[in-house]
Design a protein around this motif. Sequence first.
Motif, short mmCIF file in Angstrom:
data_model
loop_
_atom_site.label_atom_id
_atom_site.label_comp_id
_atom_site.label_asym_id
_atom_site.label_seq_id
_atom_site.Cartn_x
_atom_site.Cartn_y
_atom_site.Cartn_z
N VAL A 367 0.97 -1.27 0.15
CA VAL A 367 -0.07 -0.03 0.03
C VAL A 367 0.99 1.12 0.12
CG1 VAL A 367 -1.74 1.26 1.22
CG2 VAL A 367 -1.92 -1.22 1.04
N LYS A 368 0.55 2.17 -0.89
CA LYS A 368 1.44 3.41 -1.00
C LYS A 368 1.40 4.35 0.34
CE LYS A 368 0.64 3.54 -6.02
NZ LYS A 368 0.19 4.28 -7.15
N ASP A 369 2.43 5.16 0.27
CA ASP A 369 2.26 6.07 1.56
C ASP A 369 2.29 5.62 2.92
OD1 ASP A 369 2.37 8.22 -0.73
OD2 ASP A 369 0.20 8.07 -0.77
N LEU A 370 3.07 4.59 3.11
CA LEU A 370 3.13 3.80 4.49
C LEU A 370 4.50 4.52 5.20
CD1 LEU A 370 1.46 0.54 4.04
CD2 LEU A 370 0.30 2.40 4.70
N ASP A 371 5.29 5.08 4.62
CA ASP A 371 6.48 5.45 5.03
C ASP A 371 6.55 5.73 6.70
OD1 ASP A 371 8.55 5.65 2.50
OD2 ASP A 371 6.36 6.30 2.32
N ALA A 372 5.74 6.86 7.06
CA ALA A 372 5.83 6.95 8.26
C ALA A 372 5.47 5.80 9.29
CB ALA A 372 4.77 8.22 8.44
N LYS A 373 4.16 5.00 8.92
CA LYS A 373 3.81 4.14 9.82
C LYS A 373 4.81 2.86 9.81
CE LYS A 373 -1.34 3.82 9.35
NZ LYS A 373 -1.67 3.84 10.42
N ILE A 374 5.65 2.69 8.95
CA ILE A 374 6.71 1.64 8.79
C ILE A 374 7.79 2.13 9.83
CG2 ILE A 374 8.23 0.58 7.45
CD1 ILE A 374 6.31 0.31 5.15
N LYS A 375 8.19 3.24 9.88
CA LYS A 375 9.45 3.90 10.49
C LYS A 375 9.09 3.85 11.93
CE LYS A 375 11.30 6.93 7.11
NZ LYS A 375 11.63 8.37 6.50
N ALA A 376 7.65 3.78 12.31
CA ALA A 376 7.16 3.70 13.76
C ALA A 376 7.09 2.39 14.15
CB ALA A 376 6.20 4.63 13.79
N SER A 377 7.21 1.41 13.15
CA SER A 377 6.69 0.07 13.48
C SER A 377 8.17 -0.62 14.06
CB SER A 377 6.43 -0.83 12.33
OG SER A 377 7.45 -0.84 11.38
N ALA A 378 7.73 -1.99 14.65
CA ALA A 378 8.73 -2.93 15.22
C ALA A 378 9.77 -3.30 13.92
CB ALA A 378 8.24 -3.90 15.72
N ASN A 379 10.99 -3.68 14.09
CA ASN A 379 11.76 -4.05 13.09
C ASN A 379 11.65 -3.01 11.74
OD1 ASN A 379 12.12 -6.60 14.40
ND2 ASN A 379 9.97 -6.95 13.86
N ALA A 380 11.67 -1.73 12.29
CA ALA A 380 11.52 -0.66 11.12
C ALA A 380 12.45 -0.79 10.06
CB ALA A 380 11.76 0.65 11.84
N ASP A 381 13.78 -1.11 10.24
CA ASP A 381 14.78 -1.31 9.31
C ASP A 381 14.54 -2.22 8.30
OD1 ASP A 381 16.21 0.79 10.57
OD2 ASP A 381 17.83 -0.36 11.42
N TRP A 382 14.19 -3.46 8.57
CA TRP A 382 13.86 -4.56 7.91
C TRP A 382 12.61 -4.17 7.22
CZ3 TRP A 382 15.00 -8.41 5.13
CH2 TRP A 382 13.95 -9.31 4.77
N SER A 383 11.63 -3.69 7.86
CA SER A 383 10.25 -3.46 7.21
C SER A 383 10.36 -2.28 6.21
CB SER A 383 9.29 -3.00 8.25
OG SER A 383 9.03 -3.95 9.15
N SER A 384 11.42 -1.07 6.51
CA SER A 384 11.36 -0.51 5.49
C SER A 384 12.12 -0.69 4.14
CB SER A 384 12.23 0.85 6.12
OG SER A 384 11.65 1.48 7.12
N TYR A 385 13.19 -1.84 4.20
CA TYR A 385 13.96 -2.23 3.32
C TYR A 385 13.20 -2.96 2.41
CZ TYR A 385 16.92 -5.30 0.57
OH TYR A 385 17.56 -5.95 -0.38
#
Length: 439
Positions: A367-385
């Motif tokens: 889903v588009k435009d989730l950058d902020a949610k992902i950065k605030a999530s657990a395992n953010a480095d992996w999820s962002s990648y």
Amino acid sequence: MTPRMPRRALITASAVTLTLTIAACGSSGRAVGGAGGDGTLAWALTQGSEATFRASATQWNKDRPDSKITYQFFQNDPYKQKLRTAVGAGNGPILFENWGGGGLKSYVDAGKVADLTPDLDADPAWKNRIFPSVLKSATFGGQVYGVPVNGVQPVVLYYNKDLLQKAGAQPPKTWDDLLALVKKLKAQGIAPISMGGASKWPDLMWLEYLVDRVGGPDTFADIAAGKKGAWSAPAVLEATRMIEQLVDAGGFAKGFASVSADTGQAEAQLYTGKAAMILQGSWGYGTINTGSPAFVSEGKLGWTGFPAVTGGKGDPTNIVGNTANFFSVSAQASAKERKTAVSYLKDGVYNDTYVDNLLKNGDVPPVKDLDAKIKASANADWSSYVYNLTRDAKNFQLSWDQALSPELGNELLTHLDQLFLGQISPEQFCAQMDKAAAK
């Protein structure tokens, strides 16, 4: 994070069947949901996302008491056959979860699946939220027959940072880098690459990426379209020769053909220091994190994209893997059933709460435009990648054993296993696959 196996490998996933009952007067009676009268039925196979589905159903039932959702759980092994039998007999569910690709197309060709294009076009905001590269796996002839319902699962190259440091090496950026790294690691007495060869499907990741890197997406497009001789295309032959080269160079840990991918043995070789790398889907992160949380939390796990091939036609951003699971709607649904089903897909899936629950579970939704949610999530480095890798991919190729027919997919795994074991040559592999495709 819950460890995951690929959704295409039915015998390895611990999944469930979802029964969705939508109370509706004058329904077809294909199922009785017990939620206050006749109801319509939907099935879904879920693995790792059970909590997300439950939360979604609870909220949906609260907001829409006349269209309740009820879950009923089953082991997943018989799911495909159960679905195929029910749909073929004309008494299948109104909503059903699937993997897109060849399996879904077979239902579409039989006229069993509703075209969702008008619904998506009527609500551009809904359609435009979804990554086009993912939606492609449920699109045939320009028409859309399914929408994604869980997280993306691209295949990446994981590595043990300590072992690469010991060898004085960096993660490979090109195929030549990988071959040089294999030589370096072997000189240090380190097994270069772990793989669960006993399960066969991990072999496929190497072929998928190499064919793409050498020939680009059009090579597999010809295969999927059934083009005569497509399996003997120069890019396929070259890719299989590269696999043979890697095997002959000792690239894979000894005994890889007896290692199961279904029990986490291959990932264990990485985090216990017995192998330096593993090519695996994003579900591998959860397996590693569960097997050795300290290995992950202490920053010893690294990941990178598949190496580029010098002179190849494939874009280095292209990825392969499981694009997502999809929900499709039966072509036999009544107008009211279809309206309710589409409403659930549009409003009950990928809303803010649904996305939050997926991220909490370690899934990364397309889903588009989730950058902020992902950065605030657990395992953010992996999820962002994973999120950026999928979002920015020029092409996301669905795993071939899902994109092809089930019969041809099985033939592919059999012959590819023989190639990795040195039992057939690259030329024989191509010839055998052309023969299988012509049946």
